[in-house]
Design a protein around this motif. Structure first.
Motif, short mmCIF file in Angstrom:
data_model
loop_
_atom_site.label_atom_id
_atom_site.label_comp_id
_atom_site.label_asym_id
_atom_site.label_seq_id
_atom_site.Cartn_x
_atom_site.Cartn_y
_atom_site.Cartn_z
N ALA A 60 1.24 -1.30 0.41
CA ALA A 60 0.23 0.19 0.41
C ALA A 60 1.13 1.34 -0.38
CB ALA A 60 -1.62 -0.33 1.01
N MET A 61 2.11 1.17 0.80
CA MET A 61 2.57 2.64 0.94
C MET A 61 3.58 2.88 -0.72
SD MET A 61 1.83 3.56 3.39
CE MET A 61 3.42 5.08 4.56
N SER A 62 4.06 1.51 -1.26
CA SER A 62 5.12 1.73 -2.34
C SER A 62 4.13 1.92 -3.67
CB SER A 62 5.14 0.10 -2.66
OG SER A 62 4.16 -0.72 -3.14
N VAL A 63 2.97 1.87 -3.33
CA VAL A 63 2.39 2.75 -4.76
C VAL A 63 1.37 3.68 -4.29
CG1 VAL A 63 1.53 0.79 -5.50
CG2 VAL A 63 -0.20 0.75 -4.11
N GLY A 64 1.79 4.41 -3.07
CA GLY A 64 1.58 5.64 -2.78
C GLY A 64 0.15 6.28 -1.53
N PHE A 65 -0.64 4.89 -1.37
CA PHE A 65 -1.92 5.13 0.29
C PHE A 65 -0.82 5.81 1.06
CE2 PHE A 65 -4.04 2.96 -3.20
CZ PHE A 65 -4.85 3.25 -3.38
N VAL A 66 -1.53 6.52 2.30
CA VAL A 66 -0.46 7.17 3.23
C VAL A 66 -0.62 6.12 4.19
CG1 VAL A 66 -1.09 9.56 2.30
CG2 VAL A 66 -2.88 8.26 3.88
N SER A 67 -1.79 5.01 4.35
CA SER A 67 -2.15 3.91 5.64
C SER A 67 -2.67 3.04 4.72
CB SER A 67 -3.18 4.93 6.41
OG SER A 67 -4.48 5.47 5.62
N GLN A 68 -2.11 2.23 5.44
CA GLN A 68 -3.15 0.54 5.29
C GLN A 68 -4.80 0.93 5.47
OE1 GLN A 68 -1.58 -2.67 7.02
NE2 GLN A 68 -3.18 -3.54 6.40
N ALA A 83 -7.38 0.18 2.62
CA ALA A 83 -8.14 -0.91 2.68
C ALA A 83 -9.80 -0.20 2.00
CB ALA A 83 -8.24 -1.56 3.67
N LYS A 84 -10.20 1.05 2.30
CA LYS A 84 -10.93 1.69 2.29
C LYS A 84 -11.37 1.35 0.17
CE LYS A 84 -14.21 5.71 2.61
NZ LYS A 84 -14.38 6.95 3.14
N ALA A 85 -9.66 1.92 -0.63
CA ALA A 85 -10.45 1.66 -1.65
C ALA A 85 -10.25 0.90 -2.39
CB ALA A 85 -8.74 2.87 -2.51
N PHE A 86 -9.35 0.15 -1.77
CA PHE A 86 -9.68 -1.59 -2.55
C PHE A 86 -10.85 -2.45 -2.35
CE2 PHE A 86 -8.23 -5.50 -3.35
CZ PHE A 86 -7.32 -5.80 -4.17
N LYS A 87 -11.59 -2.11 -1.33
CA LYS A 87 -12.32 -1.94 -1.19
C LYS A 87 -13.68 -2.15 -2.24
CE LYS A 87 -15.78 -5.56 2.20
NZ LYS A 87 -15.54 -5.73 3.79
N LEU A 88 -13.32 -0.82 -2.73
CA LEU A 88 -14.96 -0.01 -2.81
C LEU A 88 -14.58 -0.50 -3.97
CD1 LEU A 88 -16.66 2.50 -3.07
CD2 LEU A 88 -14.99 3.48 -3.57
N TYR A 128 -13.11 -3.54 -5.59
CA TYR A 128 -12.71 -4.77 -6.07
C TYR A 128 -13.78 -5.41 -5.09
CZ TYR A 128 -9.00 -3.85 -8.96
OH TYR A 128 -7.91 -2.81 -9.70
N GLY A 129 -13.74 -5.12 -4.64
CA GLY A 129 -15.42 -5.15 -3.21
C GLY A 129 -15.35 -5.89 -2.81
N ILE A 130 -14.50 -6.61 -2.15
CA ILE A 130 -13.51 -7.24 -1.59
C ILE A 130 -12.12 -7.16 -0.38
CG2 ILE A 130 -14.46 -9.82 -1.76
CD1 ILE A 130 -11.70 -10.02 -3.97
N SER A 131 -11.87 -7.17 0.49
CA SER A 131 -10.23 -6.76 0.93
C SER A 131 -8.72 -7.05 0.42
CB SER A 131 -10.37 -7.52 2.40
OG SER A 131 -10.03 -8.79 2.71
N ALA A 132 -8.19 -6.49 0.72
CA ALA A 132 -6.80 -6.87 0.58
C ALA A 132 -6.15 -8.61 0.47
CB ALA A 132 -5.34 -6.33 -0.01
N SER A 133 -6.73 -8.23 1.13
CA SER A 133 -6.02 -10.34 1.73
C SER A 133 -6.99 -10.95 0.86
CB SER A 133 -6.17 -10.29 2.91
OG SER A 133 -7.86 -10.26 3.55
N SER A 134 -8.01 -11.42 1.49
CA SER A 134 -9.77 -11.91 0.70
C SER A 134 -8.45 -11.76 -1.35
CB SER A 134 -10.60 -11.43 0.69
OG SER A 134 -10.75 -11.80 2.05
N TYR A 135 -8.45 -10.59 -1.38
CA TYR A 135 -7.59 -11.07 -2.88
C TYR A 135 -7.21 -12.16 -3.25
CZ TYR A 135 -6.74 -9.23 -7.73
OH TYR A 135 -6.86 -9.53 -9.29
N ARG A 136 -5.97 -11.74 -2.23
CA ARG A 136 -4.83 -12.60 -2.43
C ARG A 136 -4.61 -13.69 -2.22
NH1 ARG A 136 0.47 -11.07 0.78
NH2 ARG A 136 0.77 -9.37 -0.55
#
Length: 291
Positions: A84-92, A96-101, A103-111
């Protein structure tokens, strides 16, 4: 409206897109990016949206998230907060909010759902019933130095459109030949700017490129960028116009899972050691970034 030959602002917008892609981990401001494009802050966002078909904010956020999804699968051991930090998000939390919005799931679930094995199976399902057999001439690990390139870029659907690729190559060749830039040492590439299968067809981007050994005065929709240095897995194939996807399929599903390297987050690309056709086939090298 997508980037095209007639738009007078292509050079500036290409330059901004290249800067964004190379500085995703930085705080990107309208003031900074408008200066790169040489536009006023007032006009910059409107021109960016007019040329690309999406707002500056949406473009930056989309590229950050698409690169993050690629990195989640490329290195399953890398902590999500680090990605998350390496692509420019200031916090997890913001990631997490942007990712779920999106893709509809959390990053850990996506993985978990889209692990490397499932990703390969998905690729195989897309070609179910098709003959994807092809044999490489050679596969090796190469260390590439940073290389200066001139390029022309296309935005939109391109898969299977051999006439589009021929037109882009001819345009760059004609431009370079007029300026006596082509030599026996010139190298030709196609760089793919998008990660995985998460990018909509209308937003896909590619750059047809030629190496240059000196500073170039660019014009029109011809721009400059630097090919990233680093390690690549390189597969050499003789292909006709229908076999490029077979070469990519081989590298990602047959070669990559068995080599002990991880995918890196640099762009994959095609290199053409011989630009001329040999009968109905052409020599192409598929470069996969690895660490």
């Amino acid at each position: 409206m997508h980037i095209n030959d007639e738009n007078p602002y292509v050079e500036q917008i290409n330059k901004v897109q290249d800067y964004i892609e190379n500085h995703l981990d930085k705080h990107l401001t309208i003031k900074q990016l408008s200066q790169i494009a040489n536009f006023s802050e007032y006009h910059f966002q409107r021109i960016f949206g007019f040329v690309t078909g999406e707002s500056l904010y949406r473009f930056i956020k989309r590229i950050r998230l698409e690169k993050a999804t690629y990195m989640l699968l490329a290195d399953k051991e890398r902590p999500i907060i680090d990605i998350a930090m390496s692509v420019g998000f200031v916090s997890q939390a913001s990631f997490a909010k942007a990712f779920k919005l999106k893709y509809g799931i959390s990053a850990s679930s996506y993985r978990k759902i889209n692990g490397v094995i499932n990703e390969i199976n998905s690729i195989e399902e897309n070609f179910n019933g098709l003959d994807m057999s092809i044999e490489p001439l050679n596969i090796e690990i190469r260390s590439e130095k940073a290389t200066n390139l001139i390029y022309t870029r296309y935005t939109g659907s391109y898969k299977g459109d051999s006439e589009l690729f021929s037109r882009l190559f001819y345009k760059l060749y004609h431009w370079a030949n007029q300026r006596k830039l082509i030599s026996v040492d010139s190298r030709w590439f196609v760089i793919y700017h998008d990660f995985g299968n998460e990018t909509d067809e209308e937003n896909l981007r590619l750059s047809v490129c030629m190496s240059v050994d000196r500073n170039i005065a660019i014009s029109g929709d011809i721009s400059v960028l630097t090919l990233s240095e680093g390690l690549y897995g390189v597969g050499s194939f003789m292909v006709d116009s229908s076999e490029y996807r077979k070469a990519w399929y081989y590298m990602y599903t047959k070669w990559l899972p068995n080599i002990g390297y991880k995918l890196d987050d640099r762009f994959s690309f095609e290199h053409y050691p011989l630009l001329e056709m040999q009968g109905d086939k052409r020599l192409v090298e598929i470069y996969i970034p690895i660490v």
